[in-house]
Design an enzyme around this catalytic site. Structure first.
Site, short mmCIF file in Angstrom:
data_model
loop_
_atom_site.label_atom_id
_atom_site.label_comp_id
_atom_site.label_asym_id
_atom_site.label_seq_id
_atom_site.Cartn_x
_atom_site.Cartn_y
_atom_site.Cartn_z
N LEU A 102 0.87 -1.17 0.00
CA LEU A 102 0.00 0.00 0.00
C LEU A 102 0.91 1.22 0.00
CD1 LEU A 102 -2.74 -0.85 2.70
CD2 LEU A 102 -2.85 -1.14 0.22
N ASP A 103 0.43 2.31 -0.61
CA ASP A 103 1.22 3.55 -0.59
C ASP A 103 1.39 4.05 0.84
OD1 ASP A 103 1.18 3.45 -3.35
OD2 ASP A 103 -0.56 4.77 -3.51
N LYS A 104 2.37 4.92 1.01
CA LYS A 104 2.66 5.44 2.35
C LYS A 104 1.42 6.11 2.97
CE LYS A 104 6.22 8.26 4.56
NZ LYS A 104 7.48 8.99 4.36
N LYS A 188 -5.18 5.35 -7.62
CA LYS A 188 -4.99 6.81 -7.80
C LYS A 188 -4.87 7.14 -9.28
CE LYS A 188 -2.73 7.37 -3.35
NZ LYS A 188 -1.44 7.27 -2.67
#
Ligand code: URA
Length: 234
Positions: A102-104, A188
């Protein structure tokens, strides 16, 4: 097959040199025979006994974490604070890694394991394990976005697998997304293609296993065998 000192160090969470010392001291047997060299090889089928105790047959662990923002999905040893650092000490055994990144700034369900084969089986798009997210958008989405998601949109050179998109609020700014792939910044970028920015993103489910609502951000717990099966249900 793996070297004996490596196996002991991993299973007992001790250093390689401490494992070697135990072997040299004659504390170790493989299938009831004294094992006096760290270079000996053993596999999961061998019974390794160290100081009278059988090394745990529990080879793999599976952990559910509710990832907070500001933490990266990486294994140990990287500069930024990562999900492995967040695990309580007793869970932090060697060779753990997050199965999928997962992204930060994304929150929610991260599965942490030491089982590479299992990780591959839930990450490979061919296995069709669904990942479910909730996204908050900066502007309302329209039906064109839903159609593009569901048809399998093109992103740059790539044609994506069909994804599902369900609007969750009257403002049309909150949506549930189900994808089977996990390409870089996928959700995104899918919204960006339609001029929409994702303000918040949370993963709420992997396969048929929802994130435990009782798990507050930053907390982890073991996944039961029954729950593991749910992950692979398609
Ligand atoms: N898609 C994204 O864009 N980010 C994530 O963290 C997960 C899916």
């Amino acid at each position: 097959m793996q070297r004996l000192d490596k196996t002991i160090s991993e299973k007992l969470n001790i250093s390689r040199s401490d494992a070697k010392a135990l072997i040299k001291k004659g504390e170790v047997t493989i299938n009831s025979k004294p094992a006096l060299s760290p270079e000996l090889k053993c596999s999961e089928e061998d019974e390794v006994i160290v100081s009278g105790k059988i090394l745990s047959a529990q080879k793999f662990v599976y952990i559910m974490m509710n990832k907070p923002k500001g933490v990266v999905c990486a294994s140990e040893g990287e500069k930024e604070r990562n999900v492995i650092d967040l695990l309580p000490k007793d869970m932090r055994i060697k060779n753990l890694f997050p199965a999928g990144r997962l992204d930060k700034d994304t929150t929610g369900f991260v599965l942490i394991t030491n089982d590479g084969e299992f990780a591959h089986s839930i990450l490979s798009p061919k296995k069709h394990v669904e990942k479910t997210y909730v996204a908050l958008l900066d502007k309302p989405l329209d039906s064109g976005v839903i159609i593009d998601f569901e048809n399998g949109m093109t992103l740059g050179e790539e044609r994506l697998m069909p994804a599902s998109l369900t609007v969750l609020n009257d403002e049309k700014t909150l949506a549930k997304i189900v994808i089977k792939q996990g390409i870089y910044h996928q959700i995104k970028r899918m919204f960006k293609k339609h001029g929409l920015e994702v303000l918040e993103l949370k993963r709420i489910k992997i396969g048929n296993l929802p994130l435990d609502e009782k798990l507050s951000e930053g907390k982890s717990r073991y996944i039961t065998n029954e729950e593991l099966e749910k992950i692979k249900e398609v």
